[in-house]
Motif scaffolding. Sequence first.
Motif, PDB file in Angstrom:
ATOM      1  N   LYS A   1      -6.346   3.525   3.742  1.00  0.00           N
ATOM      2  CA  LYS A   1      -6.467   2.065   3.721  1.00  0.00           C
ATOM      3  C   LYS A   1      -7.745   1.600   3.038  1.00  0.00           C
ATOM      4  O   LYS A   1      -7.749   0.612   2.311  1.00  0.00           O
ATOM      5  N   ALA A   2      -8.856   2.305   3.304  1.00  0.00           N
ATOM      6  CA  ALA A   2     -10.126   1.893   2.703  1.00  0.00           C
ATOM      7  C   ALA A   2     -10.079   2.003   1.181  1.00  0.00           C
ATOM      8  O   ALA A   2     -10.569   1.124   0.457  1.00  0.00           O
ATOM      9  N   LEU A   3      -9.463   3.078   0.686  1.00  0.00           N
ATOM     10  CA  LEU A   3      -9.340   3.255  -0.763  1.00  0.00           C
ATOM     11  C   LEU A   3      -8.447   2.172  -1.352  1.00  0.00           C
ATOM     12  O   LEU A   3      -8.761   1.599  -2.399  1.00  0.00           O
ATOM     13  N   TRP A   4      -7.342   1.855  -0.663  1.00  0.00           N
ATOM     14  CA  TRP A   4      -6.438   0.837  -1.169  1.00  0.00           C
ATOM     15  C   TRP A   4      -7.103  -0.537  -1.223  1.00  0.00           C
ATOM     16  O   TRP A   4      -6.913  -1.290  -2.174  1.00  0.00           O
TER      17      TRP A   4
ATOM     18  N   ALA B   1       0.836  -1.195   0.000  1.00  0.00           N
ATOM     19  CA  ALA B   1       0.000   0.000   0.000  1.00  0.00           C
ATOM     20  C   ALA B   1       0.874   1.250   0.000  1.00  0.00           C
ATOM     21  O   ALA B   1       1.783   1.365   0.821  1.00  0.00           O
ATOM     22  N   PRO B   2       0.651   2.188  -0.920  1.00  0.00           N
ATOM     23  CA  PRO B   2       1.396   3.445  -0.889  1.00  0.00           C
ATOM     24  C   PRO B   2       1.146   4.177   0.424  1.00  0.00           C
ATOM     25  O   PRO B   2       0.036   4.129   0.972  1.00  0.00           O
ATOM     26  N   PRO B   3       2.144   4.858   0.968  1.00  0.00           N
ATOM     27  CA  PRO B   3       2.013   5.440   2.306  1.00  0.00           C
ATOM     28  C   PRO B   3       0.918   6.485   2.454  1.00  0.00           C
ATOM     29  O   PRO B   3       0.348   6.642   3.524  1.00  0.00           O
ATOM     30  N   ARG B   4       0.589   7.219   1.394  1.00  0.00           N
ATOM     31  CA  ARG B   4      -0.384   8.315   1.516  1.00  0.00           C
ATOM     32  C   ARG B   4      -1.791   7.938   1.061  1.00  0.00           C
ATOM     33  O   ARG B   4      -2.685   8.771   1.068  1.00  0.00           O
ATOM     34  N   VAL B   5      -1.975   6.694   0.661  1.00  0.00           N
ATOM     35  CA  VAL B   5      -3.295   6.262   0.193  1.00  0.00           C
ATOM     36  C   VAL B   5      -4.079   5.710   1.370  1.00  0.00           C
ATOM     37  O   VAL B   5      -3.602   4.820   2.080  1.00  0.00           O
TER      38      VAL B   5
END
Length: 283
Positions: free
Chosen positions: A201-204, A195-199
């Motif tokens: 969690k729900a969106l990822w 997971a990218p750090p700024r995304v």
Amino acid sequence: MTATTDPVPLGPTSLAWAYFADTRLLLVGPRAAVLQNMLPALGQGVLDHSVFFAETFARLKRSAGPILDTVYGGTGAPASGRRVRDFHHGIKGALPDGTRYHALDPETYFWAHATFFDHLLYGIETFVRPLSTADKRRLYAESRTWYRMYGVSDRVMPETWEEFEEYWSRMLAETVVAHRTARYGVGYATKGLPAPPRVPKALWRAVSPPLNAVARFVTVGGCHPRMRELLDLPWSEADERRYRRFASAVRRLGVLWPLLPEAVRYLPQARRAFARDGRPRVR
């Protein structure tokens, strides 16, 4: 070529110029990088000295530009090649069995180059067009010129395309291994992308399943069967049929490729070279 004479750089009449920075070859995925790290000495060098594990994409980006410049750098290509070579002077150590390694050992350095040549060859044939034996001989001859830009020993470099084929088959059958570094390089193909750090969690969680599916398809599909075997990468006959259909569709769309902007079709190093020395005159 003597020690004080630079090799003549590649230019607009070379097949390498026409294809090495073609963005369709990005569809090959990390085949070259993973194959490199399947050579024990090279994989160990990355494990011991590189920021690959901490900054994977940053490391790949830093490496790609100078290597592209050995093909597209014109009169500056030999200097670019020497800079790439000099990055490797301090990369040395010991394998787990005590065998010493150095990144500038001729066998190790040429293997890295061979994987880039394989990437070029595989990418063209899979996503652009078939290559004749004459094309392959020509591309290999150009790759020998490109390799000499690095200013390293070429004593292990095969003389001809046919000799390279024998070398490549032997390396895949007898020398490459499932090194830890190589396994790490394809880990996301089975475990999913990090997971990218700024995304959020729900969106990822929502977007990662299709992204993971695409990443797996491109990565594993672009691997040589020997890579899949050693790295335990699942790939079914149905997967292979889908991949072949995908590659065929990309090749058919090639008739539209010249209509797209050059910034879409070529990486920046090639575009700068075209502006400086002229567009490729071969296809």
